[in-house]
Enzyme design. Structure first.
Site, PDB file in Angstrom:
ATOM      1  CD  GLU A   1      -5.042  -7.625   2.100  1.00 43.43           C
ATOM      2  OE1 GLU A   1      -5.739  -6.907   2.807  1.00 43.43           O
ATOM      3  OE2 GLU A   1      -3.615  -7.314   2.048  1.00 43.43           O
TER       4      GLU A   1
ATOM      5  CD  GLU B   1      -2.872  -1.183   2.418  1.00 42.19           C
ATOM      6  OE1 GLU B   1      -2.703  -0.225   3.265  1.00 42.19           O
ATOM      7  OE2 GLU B   1      -3.617  -2.117   2.475  1.00 42.19           O
TER       8      GLU B   1
END
Length: 337
Positions: A244, A137
């Site tokens: 995820e 991220e």
């Protein structure tokens, strides 16, 4: 938790020719969901137990108990393990960036500290963890800026990203190394992720794959955007993994809190959504090597607290009692088609 008599087809078997099927776990769910996990999944990821703050809360003091328990669970059940995550702006202890006066350290000191961390962690699990989300991220969500502002960028600019991949590769030359991010199918962010990974490749960084977090919902992203993202990342010649996956019952900006159980209409929408998604993923089985859910069943999901605290969500193929939902049956059908 569950004493479900399992006679449904096993996810890991029906997708054996396509990709691994994984689940994120923690020390609690490897007990409460053990039977479900062992039956359906052939890969696990630690939910939080391998993040920086969990493994090295104080300099030089490593705490491996929970991470080891997850690796032992995987070994016991013949599962692969994905490591998550080495470098992230969240869940990283402040000491990493601080000098003895509490100010920011210099780049050389940061690199020495992350070398120690990555070599210790990746080295410990060398035989057992086949892939790592090395960097997580770092892309800015909005605007033209490539990277999000963080202590990492303040100290080291963009250079910490390639450095983390080099250090992970040194620690385990056999591990597959991934860049992992969310909103990965959003066109603006997709272009930035592509640009970053291309930069890393141009620098000769040892990167092997892109992790698409796939925190999706009933309405978003569109199948066209998912397809475009898969094709764009695959064009880099790297393998892709969904890392995820969950399908929230609520659009991201929907703040309603009145639902105490999932309405039949939304259960049906979710079943259709999962069916469409897995049909699409199957088309790209040559580039997608693993699909990991961020959990396994509706009794435990991070979405119960995000983005609305304390609101129940039902994002998985299995209900709170670990029974298959309509979405499971549709995914099983999609696997056969």
């Amino acid at each position: 938790m569950s004493n479900v008599i399992r006679n449904e087809p096993k996810l890991k078997e029906i997708f054996a020719d396509c990709f691994q099927i994984g689940a994120a776990v923690n020390p609690r769910t490897i007990q409460s969901q053990e039977e479900l996990l062992a039956y359906h999944f052939n890969s696990v990821t630690a939910e939080n137990e391998m993040k920086f703050v969990s493994l090295q809360p104080e300099e030089g003091k490593f705490t491996f108990t929970d991470a080891d328990a997850i690796v032992d669970f995987a070994k016991r059940h013949g599962m692969q393990v994905r490591g998550h995550t080495l470098v992230w702006h969240n869940q990283t202890t402040d000491w990493l960036f601080q000098n003895k006066n509490g100010g920011l350290i210099d780049k050389e000191t940061l690199f020495a500290r992350i070398k120690e961390h990555i070599h210790t962690v990746v080295g410990r699990y060398k035989e057992h963890i086949y892939a790592w989300d090395v960097v997580n991220e770092v892309i800015a969500d909005e605007g033209q800026q490539l990277l999000r502002e963080s202590k990492w960028t303040q100290v080291a600019g963009i250079d910490f990203i390639a450095k983390a991949f080099e250090l992970a590769h040194e620690a385990d030359p056999n591990a597959l190394l991934f860049y992992n991010d969310y909103n990965e199918s959003n066109p603006l962010k997709r272009e930035k992720i592509y640009k970053l990974v291309q930069l890393l490749q141009d620098q000769g960084a040892p990167i092997h794959g892109v992790g698409l977090q796939a925190h999706w919902n009933l309405y978003d992203p569109s199948l066209d955007d998912i397809r475009a993202a898969i094709e764009k990342y695959a064009s880099l010649g790297l393998q892709l993994q969904l890392t995820e996956l969950d399908v929230s019952m609520f659009a991201f900006d929907d703040k309603r809190t009145d639902l105490k159980e999932a309405p039949a209409g939304l259960i049906e929408l979710q079943a259709l959504r999962y069916e469409q998604m897995f049909k699409l993923l199957k088309e790209y089985k040559d580039v997608i090597s693993s699909v990991t859910f961020w959990g396994a069943a509706d009794d435990y999901t991070w979405l119960d607290d995000f983005p609305v605290r304390g609101r129940k969500n039902w994002p998985f193929l299995f209900d709170g009692h670990h029974r298959p939902k309509p979405a499971f049956h549709r995914v099983a059908e999609a696997a056969k088609s």
